[in-house]
Design a protein around this motif. Structure first.
Motif, PDB file in Angstrom:
ATOM      1  N   TYR B 275       0.767  -1.318  -0.082  1.00  0.00           N
ATOM      2  CA  TYR B 275      -0.006   0.063  -0.167  1.00  0.00           C
ATOM      3  C   TYR B 275       0.844   1.284  -0.162  1.00  0.00           C
ATOM      4  O   TYR B 275       1.708   1.568   0.822  1.00  0.00           O
ATOM      5  CB  TYR B 275      -1.051  -0.082   1.350  1.00  0.00           C
ATOM      6  N   PRO B 276       0.677   2.227  -1.056  1.00  0.00           N
ATOM      7  CA  PRO B 276       1.594   3.218  -1.575  1.00  0.00           C
ATOM      8  C   PRO B 276       1.259   4.544  -0.226  1.00  0.00           C
ATOM      9  O   PRO B 276       1.646   5.504  -0.226  1.00  0.00           O
ATOM     10  CB  PRO B 276       1.425   3.638  -2.516  1.00  0.00           C
ATOM     11  N   GLY B 277       0.178   4.371   0.475  1.00  0.00           N
ATOM     12  CA  GLY B 277      -0.396   5.556   1.094  1.00  0.00           C
ATOM     13  C   GLY B 277      -1.490   6.274   0.296  1.00  0.00           C
ATOM     14  O   GLY B 277      -1.564   5.771  -0.901  1.00  0.00           O
ATOM     15  N   ASN B 278      -2.471   7.213   0.941  1.00  0.00           N
ATOM     16  CA  ASN B 278      -3.398   7.890   0.085  1.00  0.00           C
ATOM     17  C   ASN B 278      -2.756   8.929  -0.680  1.00  0.00           C
ATOM     18  O   ASN B 278      -1.613   9.245  -0.710  1.00  0.00           O
ATOM     19  CB  ASN B 278      -4.481   8.139   0.982  1.00  0.00           C
ATOM     20  N   LYS B 279      -3.513   9.834  -1.503  1.00  0.00           N
ATOM     21  CA  LYS B 279      -3.321  10.585  -2.511  1.00  0.00           C
ATOM     22  C   LYS B 279      -2.611  12.203  -1.506  1.00  0.00           C
ATOM     23  O   LYS B 279      -1.755  12.743  -2.157  1.00  0.00           O
ATOM     24  CB  LYS B 279      -4.079  11.398  -3.214  1.00  0.00           C
ATOM     25  N   GLN B 280      -2.909  12.046  -0.157  1.00  0.00           N
ATOM     26  CA  GLN B 280      -2.131  12.982   0.443  1.00  0.00           C
ATOM     27  C   GLN B 280      -0.699  12.708   1.044  1.00  0.00           C
ATOM     28  O   GLN B 280      -0.099  13.396   1.887  1.00  0.00           O
ATOM     29  CB  GLN B 280      -3.025  13.732   1.585  1.00  0.00           C
ATOM     30  N   SER B 310       4.123   0.840  -1.901  1.00  0.00           N
ATOM     31  CA  SER B 310       5.175   1.453  -0.738  1.00  0.00           C
ATOM     32  C   SER B 310       5.193   3.021  -0.722  1.00  0.00           C
ATOM     33  O   SER B 310       5.497   3.567  -1.777  1.00  0.00           O
ATOM     34  CB  SER B 310       6.807   0.837  -0.639  1.00  0.00           C
ATOM     35  N   ALA B 311       5.104   3.529   0.561  1.00  0.00           N
ATOM     36  CA  ALA B 311       5.066   5.025   0.755  1.00  0.00           C
ATOM     37  C   ALA B 311       6.730   5.269   0.466  1.00  0.00           C
ATOM     38  O   ALA B 311       7.188   6.353  -0.010  1.00  0.00           O
ATOM     39  CB  ALA B 311       4.665   5.382   1.955  1.00  0.00           C
ATOM     40  N   TYR B 339       2.699  11.058  -3.116  1.00  0.00           N
ATOM     41  CA  TYR B 339       3.732  11.459  -2.370  1.00  0.00           C
ATOM     42  C   TYR B 339       4.847  10.319  -1.951  1.00  0.00           C
ATOM     43  O   TYR B 339       5.568  10.296  -1.083  1.00  0.00           O
ATOM     44  CB  TYR B 339       3.541  11.903  -1.013  1.00  0.00           C
ATOM     45  N   GLN B 340       4.865   9.351  -2.996  1.00  0.00           N
ATOM     46  CA  GLN B 340       5.776   8.347  -2.721  1.00  0.00           C
ATOM     47  C   GLN B 340       7.402   8.529  -2.935  1.00  0.00           C
ATOM     48  O   GLN B 340       7.397   9.534  -3.778  1.00  0.00           O
ATOM     49  CB  GLN B 340       5.557   7.069  -3.849  1.00  0.00           C
ATOM     50  N   GLN B 341       8.073   7.790  -2.222  1.00  0.00           N
ATOM     51  CA  GLN B 341       9.544   7.894  -2.488  1.00  0.00           C
ATOM     52  C   GLN B 341      10.157   6.551  -2.679  1.00  0.00           C
ATOM     53  O   GLN B 341       9.767   5.816  -1.798  1.00  0.00           O
ATOM     54  CB  GLN B 341       9.821   8.577  -1.297  1.00  0.00           C
TER      55      GLN B 341
END
Lengths: 250, 482
Positions: B275-280, B310-311, B339-341
């Protein structure tokens, strides 16, 4: 087929088309000629739906629909095809995959079933003979490593596959040697039917020896300043555009 | 790849949100939150481990306590509080399943949602699957069939019990417990993972595959994979990862060790979609993974990865080319959106003579994301006539994202040949327009162009993974041109 009325268009605040009128009916071939910077390619870009141009005035009806209201892809799906002056390279995407995607998207829009792989390949074999396109090119990435002539032939091959109502050839003759020019022109002629139409944009008369137009228009300074039959192209060849510029200035 | 239909893709595009974000409602057996020697002893006793395994863990823990979290990567995130994490969570039904029919129906459903129904896989594709949920390996299919060839494919815990000599001999030999912060942490607290041994001269007849899934909230996943390919053997190994959508950041710190003995070949493919995290930029998995393989004489290790999730990703699958004439390959697609890195790449360590390595890295950045390639090519003094070819391409999808390349080259042998190519391009308006003029929608055009851009890497994946990866790329980049 298509009716352009009083079309004004600008880019970055600079007006390029200044009240262009043009009507093309099914079964007709129209040539648009004119000096550099007259607005020929701008017209092609606007018809295809490039977004950087601002339409300030005028209307375009395509098969009774307001063309300017349609997205780029819907224009293509309605049967408008642009053979690019500079066909774009798409690395890693095979010509076949590209065309199949394109054809199926268009079919889906029209509520038709997608072609089976077998029928599609059969069609590829048939149509590639029209422009004598080496079947190896079909499996290569779209336009990558193609010679100038191969790129143009590939455009006409795509046109053959997609069978558009209106095809716009944007300086398809540029960069072609005489043999390639003949092959491309023959391809276009073979695709001509009473139901479709073609707008041929060119600098030179020589393409019109092969693709014989019903009408020749001279575009100068954003307007069509002269319309005639194919003889007009010969006069232009002989006298150059200065002759038009002078008469337009009057 | 020819089988992939546009309609399928269109369907997936409609379902553009992270589609693996479900939580499976299964009772879990969790250890208390936090990390201490007691917790490690608890994990070890839960798993009924022999003494040598416990001391391996405790040694690693001692080393870890003295280490600090690395900060050199081009990523910014709030460091996890290692006392806030649950280090052991297992689906409660602890007895091992006798047959596939015994597996908890909820769990089966999870697998179905992941598109990896074991039954189907068994029947249709002959893929052997090991499924690791949270910390425990749930089912390993096809074990019997593989056993006939002498191939061992089981959970790491089973391997510790049943093949202790092999585990003891190879565990920690490629990635020592002292290697780095996350590898040490993993060595101390890992709970399960996969183990694979291919005997001499055997070509594994099917793809071996493991699916990892974080299910329980507040848990970290620390799995460990050990693949040993004995002399002259071959194996292709696949790994897939997903996690539920959660607001918190979950930590995934895995260790993968590959050992390719003389003339052996290991092909290791990963499709990572944590899960990459949400759009924010809220939530998402921290993926801090250490992967490394060692090649003996004439052996070959090939890493292929498609990283879309992944975030934060920190991952450098590497090859130690110890034996003469050994070969290392790294093929990578890393996609970051919102905001993925990602800071990812590889290390190719050339020790032996005539060793050869190839690096193909394709970074795609969209949204406000940051995507870095970091690679080290090291040619040691005795590595006569060694060769490396690196190609690092970056594709930018927006004006606010970043692409960075950090190539390091250390060469101590003058006979070596090293080539490095790098390009950065923005997805072409002209390419998009060309596709759209042919009736192709913008989304599909992006997917077409991006898949074309990644083709060299996608071609390295086994067929069914390649199709999955194509869909993932499309979904990850949905609506990202700007």
């Amino acid at each position: 087929m298509i009716k352009i009325e009083n079309l004004h268009a600008s880019i970055d605040g600079k007006e390029i088309l200044k009240g262009l009128n043009l009507e093309v009916n099914a079964g007709e071939v129209h040539a648009i000629m004119g000096p550099n910077g007259a607005g020929k390619s701008t017209l092609a870009s606007i018809l295809a739906g490039r977004e950087e141009y601002e339409i300030t005035e005028g209307s375009i009806l395509f098969e009774g629909k307001d063309l300017l209201e349609l997205s780029t892809e819907d224009r293509a799906r309605e049967g408008l095809f642009l053979a690019f002056q500079y066909p774009v390279e798409i690395p890693g995407v095979s010509n076949i995959n590209f065309l199949r995607t394109s054809l199926n998207e268009i079919k889906e829009y029209r509520g038709e079933n997608p072609l089976s792989a077998k029928d599609f390949m059969k069609m590829v074999r048939e149509k590639s003979t029209i422009v004598e396109l080496d079947s190896k090119l079909a499996n290569r990435s779209v336009n990558v490593g193609f010679s100038g002539g191969e790129k143009k032939r590939n455009e006409i091959f795509q046109m053959a596959m997609l069978d558009p109502k209106l095809a716009i050839l944007d300086e398809t003759d540029s960069g072609l040697d005489i043999d390639a020019l003949r092959i491309v022109a023959n391809g276009v002629n073979k695709l001509k039917t009473p139901q479709n139409a073609c707008i041929v944009i060119t600098h030179y008369q020589r393409l019109l020896d092969y693709i014989v137009p019903d009408f020749v228009h001279v575009l100068f300074d954003g307007k069509i300043v002269k319309t005639g039959t194919k003889e007009l192209a010969l006069i232009l060849e002989e006298k150059g555009y200065d002759w038009i510029k002078e008469s337009a200035a009057v | 790849m020819a089988n992939y239909t546009e309609n399928e893709l269109a369907k997936d595009l409609e379902n553009q949100e992270y589609k693996f974000g479900f939580v499976t409602d299964i009772e879990t057996d969790k250890a208390p939150v936090g990390l201490s020697e007691d917790i490690i002893r608890l994990i070890s006793s839960k798993k009924n481990e022999p003494e040598w395994m416990l001391s391996f863990r405790l040694n690693a823990f001692e080393v870890w306590k003295k280490m600090t979290e690395p900060e050199w990567a081009h990523v910014h995130y709030k460091k996890p509080d290692f006392q806030e994490i649950t280090y052991y969570a297992a689906p409660k039904q602890t007895k091992k399943y006798e047959s596939w029919d015994d597996v908890d129906p909820e769990m089966k459903e999870t697998m179905t949602k992941l598109g990896i129904s074991l039954e189907e896989q068994q029947r249709l594709s002959g893929v052997a699957v090991d499924f690791v949920m949270d910390s425990v390996s749930v089912a390993t299919s096809f074990k019997e069939k593989l056993k006939e060839l002498g191939i061992i494919f089981c959970s790491f815990s089973d391997a510790v019990q049943e093949y202790p000599e092999l585990v003891k001999k190879y565990m920690g030999t490629v990635i020592p417990t002292t290697d780095n912060f996350y590898a040490s942490l993993n060595s101390a607290v890992f709970t399960d993972g996969s183990f694979c041994y291919i005997p001499k001269g055997i070509r594994c007849p099917m793809e071996l595959s493991t699916y990892f899934r974080i299910n329980a909230g507040g848990t970290g996943q620390f799995e460990r994979t050990l693949v040993i390919a004995d002399e002259g053997s071959y194996v292709s190994y696949l790994e897939g990862c997903t996690a539920p959508q959660r607001d918190e950041n979950q930590l995934h710190a895995a260790v993968v060790e590959l050992i390719a003995l003389e003339n052996a070949e290991i092909k290791y493919s990963t499709v990572q979609n944590w899960y990459p995290g949400n759009k924010q930029g809220k939530g998402g998995v921290f993926n801090f993974v250490t992967k490394r393989g060692i090649c003996e004489r004439r052996a070959k290790i090939s890493w292929t990865q498609v990283e879309t999730g992944s975030a934060v990703t920190w991952k450098y699958p590497s090859c130690i080319l110890k034996g003469d004439y050994s070969v290392g390959e790294f093929y990578s697609v890393a996609v970051t959106n919102n905001y993925q890195q990602a800071d990812t790449g590889t290390k190719m360590i050339h020790l032996g003579k005539h060793t050869k390595s190839t690096i193909i890295s394709k970074g795609i950045s969209a949204g406000k994301s940051q995507n870095s390639y970091r690679g080290l090519v090291q040619i040691h003094k005795n590595a006569q006539q060694s060769r490396n070819f690196s190609q690092c391409d970056s594709l930018l999808m927006s004006d606010q994202c970043g692409a960075h390349t950090f190539p390091y080259i250390e060469c101590k042998n003058p006979s070596a040949k090293i080539e490095h190519e790098a390009t950065t391009s923005k997805i072409g308006e002209d390419q998009l327009f060309y596709c759209m003029q042919r009736g192709i929608s913008e989304e599909k055009a992006i997917s077409l162009i991006v898949n074309g851009y990644c083709k060299e890497v996608l071609n390295q994946l086994p067929m069914e993974f390649a199709v999955e990866a194509q869909k993932l790329l499309a979904i990850s980049l949905e609506g990202s041109v700007g």
